[in-house]
Motif scaffolding. Structure first.
Motif, PDB file in Angstrom:
ATOM      1  N   THR A 183       0.835  -1.205   0.000  1.00  0.00           N
ATOM      2  CA  THR A 183       0.000   0.000   0.000  1.00  0.00           C
ATOM      3  C   THR A 183       0.869   1.253   0.000  1.00  0.00           C
ATOM      4  OG1 THR A 183      -1.767  -1.165   1.167  1.00  0.00           O
ATOM      5  CG2 THR A 183      -1.813   1.243   1.239  1.00  0.00           C
ATOM      6  N   ARG A 184       1.908   1.255   0.806  1.00  0.00           N
ATOM      7  CA  ARG A 184       2.809   2.416   0.829  1.00  0.00           C
ATOM      8  C   ARG A 184       3.549   2.558  -0.504  1.00  0.00           C
ATOM      9  NH1 ARG A 184       3.435   0.524   6.249  1.00  0.00           N
ATOM     10  NH2 ARG A 184       5.219  -0.782   5.642  1.00  0.00           N
ATOM     11  N   SER A 187       2.043   4.362  -3.708  1.00  0.00           N
ATOM     12  CA  SER A 187       2.051   5.821  -3.854  1.00  0.00           C
ATOM     13  C   SER A 187       3.437   6.372  -4.178  1.00  0.00           C
ATOM     14  CB  SER A 187       1.531   6.477  -2.566  1.00  0.00           C
ATOM     15  OG  SER A 187       2.394   6.196  -1.477  1.00  0.00           O
ATOM     16  N   GLU A 189       6.447   7.419  -6.413  1.00  0.00           N
ATOM     17  CA  GLU A 189       6.591   7.825  -7.814  1.00  0.00           C
ATOM     18  C   GLU A 189       7.886   7.284  -8.402  1.00  0.00           C
ATOM     19  OE1 GLU A 189       6.314  12.047  -8.020  1.00  0.00           O
ATOM     20  OE2 GLU A 189       4.241  12.118  -7.286  1.00  0.00           O
ATOM     21  N   ARG A 196       5.150  -1.607 -10.788  1.00  0.00           N
ATOM     22  CA  ARG A 196       3.841  -1.105 -10.350  1.00  0.00           C
ATOM     23  C   ARG A 196       2.752  -2.152 -10.596  1.00  0.00           C
ATOM     24  NH1 ARG A 196       2.895   3.333  -8.322  1.00  0.00           N
ATOM     25  NH2 ARG A 196       4.839   4.268  -9.051  1.00  0.00           N
TER      26      ARG A 196
END
Length: 211
Positions: A183-184, A187, A189, A196
């Motif tokens: 989850t972390r 996000s 980039e 991903r």
């Protein structure tokens, strides 16, 4: 080893008992003993770069059968030169590295930062093989929690063994610590599309299990 020779890898990596490349790296049926798990953790801690790499390292696999030899990525040629001189981690010494660099120069290739670049590659492949074993072949996920999740989460944005680290989290999706790490990372980039996709897949599996 020649008395004047100098090891180029840290002690934990010098003890690595397998070849550092391909199917010979960390056999998948290695016993899930406390000793082996502790060594896997020590390796991953030792291999992790202190800072994200300026450029991501190449993957540990490539479909060479789909390419003509002239089109092979340069790192594949470098890998073969390194394997010729240093097939195991304990062979990665200043003397053998100099011999590999001399061969690289004979091929008319750029030797800038040759030793440092080669050590990073070898280290990254050892880390990738270790993460692969932990994530896909160790059944006792509790025995690896939370250190595997902590390390894998740090590997993903480091540029070293990122895909294998993401897969280690994906494959241990039953553990809340893995879901939290995924989850972390979702996000973060700058991750590759492949990494991903692995992260998203792990989160989807966890969500489906909860539904």
């Amino acid at each position: 080893m020649n008395g004047a020779d100098t090891p180029l890898l840290p002690e934990a990596l010098r003890a690595y008992p397998y070849a550092w490349w391909d199917q010979h790296a960390w056999p998948v049926h290695t016993e899930e003993s406390e000793e082996n798990l502790a060594y896997a953790r020590a390796l991953l801690e030792e291999c992790l770069p202190a800072e994200p790499l300026a450029e991501p390292l190449p993957p540990e696999e490539v479909r060479l059968k789909d390419l003509d030899e002239a089109d092979w990525p340069e790192w594949v040629v470098l890998r073969d030169v390194l394997l010729e001189q240093m097939p195991r981690a304990r062979d990665v010494t200043a003397l053998h590295m100099a011999e590999a660099e001399a061969e690289w120069a004979r091929q008319g290739r750029d030797t800038t930062d040759f030793a440092a670049r080669s050590v990073r590659l070898i280290t990254s492949w050892i880390a990738a093989a270790t993460l692969h074993w932990c994530g896909l072949y160790v059944d006792d996920e509790v025995a690896m929690t939370p250190w595997l999740q902590d390390l894998a989460e740090r590997y993903v944005p480091s540029g070293m063994a990122a895909e294998r680290a993401a897969w280690a989290l994906h494959q241990t999706w039953r553990m809340p610590e893995s879901v939290a790490a995924l989850t972390r990372l979702a996000s973060v980039e700058g991750l590759s599309d492949e990494v991903r996709s692995i992260i998203d897949g792990g989160l989807e599996r966890a969500a489906a299990d909860d539904s």
